[in-house]
Design a protein around this motif. Sequence first.
Motif, PDB file in Angstrom:
ATOM      1  N   SER A   1       0.792  -1.227   0.000  1.00  0.00           N
ATOM      2  CA  SER A   1       0.000   0.000   0.000  1.00  0.00           C
ATOM      3  C   SER A   1       0.819   1.268   0.000  1.00  0.00           C
ATOM      4  N   SER A   2       2.092   1.211   0.322  1.00  0.00           N
ATOM      5  CA  SER A   2       2.883   2.432   0.401  1.00  0.00           C
ATOM      6  C   SER A   2       4.343   2.137   0.113  1.00  0.00           C
ATOM      7  N   THR A   3       5.071   3.218  -0.169  1.00  0.00           N
ATOM      8  CA  THR A   3       6.514   3.082  -0.413  1.00  0.00           C
ATOM      9  C   THR A   3       7.223   2.592   0.835  1.00  0.00           C
ATOM     10  N   ASP A   4       6.800   3.096   2.022  1.00  0.00           N
ATOM     11  CA  ASP A   4       7.419   2.668   3.277  1.00  0.00           C
ATOM     12  C   ASP A   4       7.249   1.173   3.487  1.00  0.00           C
ATOM     13  N   GLU A   5       6.041   0.674   3.183  1.00  0.00           N
ATOM     14  CA  GLU A   5       5.783  -0.747   3.336  1.00  0.00           C
ATOM     15  C   GLU A   5       6.619  -1.557   2.355  1.00  0.00           C
ATOM     16  N   GLN A   6       6.757  -1.047   1.141  1.00  0.00           N
ATOM     17  CA  GLN A   6       7.584  -1.717   0.133  1.00  0.00           C
ATOM     18  C   GLN A   6       9.038  -1.778   0.593  1.00  0.00           C
ATOM     19  N   ASN A   7       9.541  -0.668   1.155  1.00  0.00           N
ATOM     20  CA  ASN A   7      10.919  -0.637   1.646  1.00  0.00           C
ATOM     21  C   ASN A   7      11.113  -1.608   2.807  1.00  0.00           C
ATOM     22  N   GLN A   8      10.122  -1.684   3.693  1.00  0.00           N
ATOM     23  CA  GLN A   8      10.224  -2.600   4.825  1.00  0.00           C
ATOM     24  C   GLN A   8      10.254  -4.047   4.350  1.00  0.00           C
ATOM     25  N   VAL A   9       9.402  -4.371   3.382  1.00  0.00           N
ATOM     26  CA  VAL A   9       9.384  -5.730   2.836  1.00  0.00           C
ATOM     27  C   VAL A   9      10.724  -6.063   2.187  1.00  0.00           C
ATOM     28  N   ASN A  10      11.305  -5.097   1.477  1.00  0.00           N
ATOM     29  CA  ASN A  10      12.604  -5.331   0.837  1.00  0.00           C
ATOM     30  C   ASN A  10      13.692  -5.585   1.879  1.00  0.00           C
ATOM     31  N   ARG A  11      13.630  -4.856   3.010  1.00  0.00           N
ATOM     32  CA  ARG A  11      14.609  -5.072   4.083  1.00  0.00           C
ATOM     33  C   ARG A  11      14.452  -6.466   4.686  1.00  0.00           C
ATOM     34  N   ILE A  12      13.201  -6.883   4.868  1.00  0.00           N
ATOM     35  CA  ILE A  12      12.958  -8.222   5.415  1.00  0.00           C
ATOM     36  C   ILE A  12      13.480  -9.286   4.453  1.00  0.00           C
ATOM     37  N   LEU A  13      13.232  -9.083   3.184  1.00  0.00           N
ATOM     38  CA  LEU A  13      13.703 -10.020   2.173  1.00  0.00           C
ATOM     39  C   LEU A  13      15.224 -10.119   2.176  1.00  0.00           C
ATOM     40  N   GLN A  14      15.898  -8.982   2.299  1.00  0.00           N
ATOM     41  CA  GLN A  14      17.369  -8.979   2.351  1.00  0.00           C
ATOM     42  C   GLN A  14      17.876  -9.720   3.585  1.00  0.00           C
ATOM     43  N   THR A  15      17.187  -9.526   4.722  1.00  0.00           N
ATOM     44  CA  THR A  15      17.593 -10.193   5.957  1.00  0.00           C
ATOM     45  C   THR A  15      17.441 -11.707   5.841  1.00  0.00           C
ATOM     46  N   LEU A  16      16.306 -12.151   5.313  1.00  0.00           N
ATOM     47  CA  LEU A  16      16.081 -13.589   5.143  1.00  0.00           C
ATOM     48  C   LEU A  16      17.055 -14.195   4.132  1.00  0.00           C
ATOM     49  N   SER A  17      17.332 -13.438   3.078  1.00  0.00           N
ATOM     50  CA  SER A  17      18.285 -13.923   2.067  1.00  0.00           C
ATOM     51  C   SER A  17      19.669 -14.081   2.668  1.00  0.00           C
ATOM     52  N   LEU A  18      20.066 -13.125   3.528  1.00  0.00           N
ATOM     53  CA  LEU A  18      21.359 -13.219   4.208  1.00  0.00           C
ATOM     54  C   LEU A  18      21.402 -14.452   5.103  1.00  0.00           C
ATOM     55  N   ALA A  19      20.312 -14.692   5.849  1.00  0.00           N
ATOM     56  CA  ALA A  19      20.253 -15.871   6.722  1.00  0.00           C
ATOM     57  C   ALA A  19      20.389 -17.146   5.904  1.00  0.00           C
ATOM     58  N   ASN A  20      19.759 -17.181   4.744  1.00  0.00           N
ATOM     59  CA  ASN A  20      19.831 -18.369   3.881  1.00  0.00           C
ATOM     60  C   ASN A  20      21.233 -18.560   3.311  1.00  0.00           C
ATOM     61  N   ILE A  21      21.926 -17.467   3.031  1.00  0.00           N
ATOM     62  CA  ILE A  21      23.304 -17.553   2.536  1.00  0.00           C
ATOM     63  C   ILE A  21      24.231 -18.062   3.639  1.00  0.00           C
ATOM     64  N   LEU A  22      24.038 -17.544   4.861  1.00  0.00           N
ATOM     65  CA  LEU A  22      24.898 -17.934   5.983  1.00  0.00           C
ATOM     66  C   LEU A  22      24.684 -19.390   6.376  1.00  0.00           C
ATOM     67  N   ASP A  23      23.438 -19.858   6.268  1.00  0.00           N
ATOM     68  CA  ASP A  23      23.125 -21.239   6.632  1.00  0.00           C
ATOM     69  C   ASP A  23      22.176 -21.802   5.587  1.00  0.00           C
ATOM     70  N   THR A  24      22.741 -22.447   4.589  1.00  0.00           N
ATOM     71  CA  THR A  24      21.939 -22.952   3.465  1.00  0.00           C
ATOM     72  C   THR A  24      21.080 -24.154   3.852  1.00  0.00           C
ATOM     73  N   SER A  25      21.241 -24.648   5.080  1.00  0.00           N
ATOM     74  CA  SER A  25      20.416 -25.765   5.535  1.00  0.00           C
ATOM     75  C   SER A  25      19.368 -25.320   6.543  1.00  0.00           C
ATOM     76  N   ASN A  26      19.170 -24.012   6.676  1.00  0.00           N
ATOM     77  CA  ASN A  26      18.187 -23.502   7.630  1.00  0.00           C
ATOM     78  C   ASN A  26      16.800 -23.561   7.002  1.00  0.00           C
ATOM     79  N   ALA A  27      16.036 -24.583   7.374  1.00  0.00           N
ATOM     80  CA  ALA A  27      14.720 -24.801   6.760  1.00  0.00           C
ATOM     81  C   ALA A  27      13.756 -23.656   7.058  1.00  0.00           C
TER      82      ALA A  27
END
Length: 467
Positions: free
Chosen positions: A308-334
């Motif tokens: 609904s907003s640019t702020d929400e889009q930015n927050q979702v992108n930050r969450i996505l980056q955080t989860l992607s980093l976690a997946n890179i650090l531990d590729t077996s983290n289900a």
Amino acid sequence: MIDTAGRETMSNGNGLNPSSSSGSLQQVNGKSIAQILHLPTAQSIHDNRFSLNIPIASSQEFIEIFSQELPQIPPSTLLPILEEEKASLAVYNSCASLYSLYNLRHARQVMEAGLKLAESTQQDDADVVRLHASMGILYTMCSCVSEDPNGADADELRANATHHVQFASKINIFHPIVHISKAIIPLTNSTPDYSSAVFWLSTVQKEVGKYVLCAILGIGCAMYHQQNYHNAMKQFESAARLYGGGRSHPVVFSGILTLYSLTLAKLGQVDRAIYGFSRAIHYHKENVVALVSKSVLEMRGIGMDVLSSTDEQNQVNRILQTLSLANILDTSNASAQILLSEFYFQKWNALDRISVKEVNGKEIVCDDGGDLSRNLSKGDHIRIGNDFDTIVASVNDELNTVQLADICTISKYELQASSKIFVYKKDYDRVEDLAKSAYQSTKNAVLQGEALTVLAKALHCRRDFTG
């Protein structure tokens, strides 16, 4: 945590209480081991207490390795140095202790080398007890992170753990590290024995003092798993006060904050939990549990379907980056992989330079400039505008047209009123890859069920009912 001690610069003789500052430590010609070995030096050194000091044989000097440098130095490089300088068993214990913060396999290699040293030379009994008890704890930890925690390999690791703890008990049954190892092993049984763990950890506190970190955390974790969250939070608060900031290794303090924040989340104090996870990540940027947990809490209340907003889009992108980093650090983290797959299942991506110019029943005409054949193919699930979902029947690049499975409900008035109506598509290929990887990464039936659910939803949306 494996006995984080063994030398005065880190703790006292039994390695269980906070250390006091011991001043600066000597180096070889003013150089750290990373500089001698031509390795990159850590950008920030938190505290010299968390350095590994290897006394040089027949000399008053030390080789100093900062804890931040240790992950860059494999045991194959370090063990020959320990052997050449005739390092004591206490140094092997300290080295394994620091390695255990980053890599259990490396810690195990150092401990096994220390075991050979203890078998071939006369060593102090306290160091031998610490080595065997720590090996018991290490084998227990390895069994928990093995591919199948209930399989034959994990059972063998637990049997080895029990053997080493029994050996340590024969030398000194009253040593605190023996009590700690006896508390940890029952927690890995198919039915964890929390009462036994609390008994042994309380015994450590009675004999040594209330400030023993692993005892505080162990009792807190037992209370957490018994759903006694208020008392668990008090234990973790106590640990944070005693060992906060520079009074413990940054990785250890990050772990304390993670446990505290998990308890806050269970008590419904979401904002405080998010802040706690943020601080845990600040102290240890590769804390996967904190990264994933913070993302889970931040995702609550966000409608990722149509942002609904640019702020929400930015927050979702930050969450996505955080989860992607976690997946890179531990590729077996289900958990991280399931969250990412669910995220991509919900997320519509606007196709590059593809917008609707004209609507004719089941056909849409797109603006020039976008590569239709590259972005769309038969069977793709797409969205036109904010709320019209359909399936692609065919694509004609020459005419810039897309045939749909359903009559498009976008009216001419909407086309005229809106500057551009974009075409959106979900990345189901990525969803399937992540869901399959999550299923293969864990033996936990609940997580496997969640992974299969996401996979089934993606296949259903693609009309792949055979899958």
